[in-house]
Design a protein around this motif. Structure first.
Motif: not given
Lengths: 347, 347
Positions: A268, A271, A264, A260, B283, B272, B276-279
């Motif tokens: 990101r 993105g 991410d 993960v 943020e 972003l 994002a996969r983790i946020i």
């Protein structure tokens, strides 16, 4: 002068072996003419003689039919950097202007500099991890030129060069590796120290020292004396094979243990590349390199590794300028770069 | 206890006046019962009496038919923070557990805390910049309760409260402003100092002091004594109107002079959020606030301002937990938050 900026070199097509880990393999030879003083003692007339002699040799051997020789006045400095960014010329060569020559084959796998540090330096680039192709292409040119030119050669030392560090084989062989997982797992230092210990030189490209942009590393031989060309390539091959194995294991580790987190980082980056309206060459390089890892790991499926590798070259300042066809300042370029990247990454 | 986490309060629907600049308007009254000791001297039985008295008054006035009263044991701490994040309760109130009551109307525009600092504190929230609605809703409840309860009131001072800073009108009126352009142009300090100078309190929400996450600022009255309710609201209205004008001018300045820079910031934030996969909550708040600016400026057309305002609440920890329905640690929540946001922003 005609550049075809959107067309990238055959060595960037991502078709070579181990393209997930290796951008390109390179073999470069340095040669000097026996009857002409070496660069530190060369007079203007000597320089002109070398350029004309090489032009004749390239024409006679058929190479001019499959490439172009740019001589003084044919390449502006931005155009010169265009070739530097494509790994076909050295920066020093481009900024020192007089009595120079740069030959580039149409597919950009072969290039030759006249009157860089040595009279002649030529290289062959191959896609991926492929010394067989790079060496045979460079050797083929070497043989053709050798048939027409008289090289400075010592039976004891081998080929003589302007700087003693190149004497002997006068060969520099290198592999351009993409090692993001070893950087993420912090194993890169250990791996690079190991390579250095067995006589290889490792440096980050795009930025010296610790600031290795894009996690791209070039591994090359330090010694040119006391080893045959075959031995040098053998050591490089086995060492890079081992580094590739380490990188492969590190990528597997990441996918199993930090999937993960890697996703991410990768998404990101994608993105940001798709969102940015202003982006520097440096930031683009770093983000593209992370996206390249994502493609290599199968996290991103909509892009090909070759597209990303090519973008790594195309987004650099002189290449971008050549693509867009207008002279612009850095701020304008950062905007146009963002637009260019966005268009390339749209799906 | 039944929460409907995906349904946001009516005050978050983005339908109110000046929604590009104002999230919500709030009017809050503090009241105490004349016959019961104030909170510092209250005994357990007193607390229970207040809860039961208020329950009866809410039932009798019809409010219990259009909302719920949560009393001790009905709200876990996470559920309590769910309401804090929705601006319907104070954090202190949630952590102090005994003899409490929290009434929330079904549309979440009205809430009432029993035995917070005062016996009763109730508020009305309106979408956008709308004191008329917020004040009339809060006053309507005030009148209903007044008909049933005997308030501690002094003819000279007005309503009596546990802390002297609230004595008088015992009213706190506030506006929640989104001021990203004033922050970007660095005019925010000047504007906030001006508001403070005329007797208002300004604070960033989500983080105190200089770390104002999301560029969200709450402007409220400092004084409750010596001014009528109407006067307080008049000062707040004219001051916030002026701040909105400043923000509007700053946004126009950005669009005329730094359009690409703003677009860059806005689309990077959106990139972003989509990548994002983790946020973290922090943020996400900052990125969503920038996206909200992009929507308000017409840079982003595919999203509505209300969607983004709602996400600002829904991504906060307790709300996210309620939506996902499972207890999870912060690391899991950061992953699930990223997934949730991605789903909401897909177009």
């Amino acid at each position: 002068m005609k550049l075809v900026p959107e067309k990238v070199g055959a060595w960037l097509l991502g078709t070579g072996p181990d393209s997930e880990f290796v951008i390109s393999t390179r073999v470069r030879f340095a040669r000097n003419l026996a009857e002409v003083p070496f660069s530190p003692r060369m007079k203007p007339a000597d320089g002109e003689l070398v350029v004309e002699t090489v032009r004749w040799a390239l024409a006679d051997s058929g190479y001019l039919n499959q490439g172009q020789l740019f001589t003084d006045g044919m390449l502006s400095e931005p155009d010169g950097f265009y070739f530097v960014e494509r790994h076909l010329a050295s920066p020093d060569f481009i900024t020192q202007k007089n009595r120079k020559g740069l030959y580039v084959s149409d597919d950009e796998t072969i290039s030759l500099m006249v009157n860089e540090e040595d009279h002649i330096r030529f290289q062959a680039l191959a896609s991926g991890f492929d010394f067989a192709t790079a060496f045979s292409k460079a050797s083929a040119l070497d043989e053709k030129l050798e048939g027409q030119l008289s090289y400075a050669f010592s039976p004891e030392l081998g080929f003589l060069t302007a700087c003693p560090t190149n004497v002997g084989t006068a060969m520099r062989a290198s592999v351009l590796l993409h090692l993001p997982a070893l950087v993420l797992t912090r194993e890169i230092e250990k791996v690079l120290r190991g390579a250095y210990a067995i006589g290889l030189l490792v440096r980050g490209i795009y930025g010296e020292g610790s600031e290795t942009r894009g996690n791209l590393f070039q591994v090359s031989n330090r010694k040119t004396l006391g080893q045959s060309e075959a031995e040098i390539i053998e050591v490089l091959t086995s060492t890079c094979r081992q580094i590739i194995d380490y990188e492969h294991k590190a990528r597997q580790f990441l996918m199993h243990n930090l999937r993960v987190e890697v996703e991410d980082k990768v998404f990101r980056s994608l993105g940001l590349l798709r969102g940015a309206r202003i982006i520097s060459s440096e930031e683009a390089t770093n983000l593209l390199a992370t996206v390249r890892l994502g493609v290599a790991l199968g996290i991103i499926n909509e892009l090909k590794i070759a597209e990303v590798s090519q973008l790594l070259v195309l987004v650099r300042p002189a290449n971008l300028q050549a693509i867009l066809g207008e002279k612009m300042d850095a701020a304008e370029r950062d905007e146009r770069r963002a637009t260019f990247i966005r268009q390339k990454l749209v799906r």
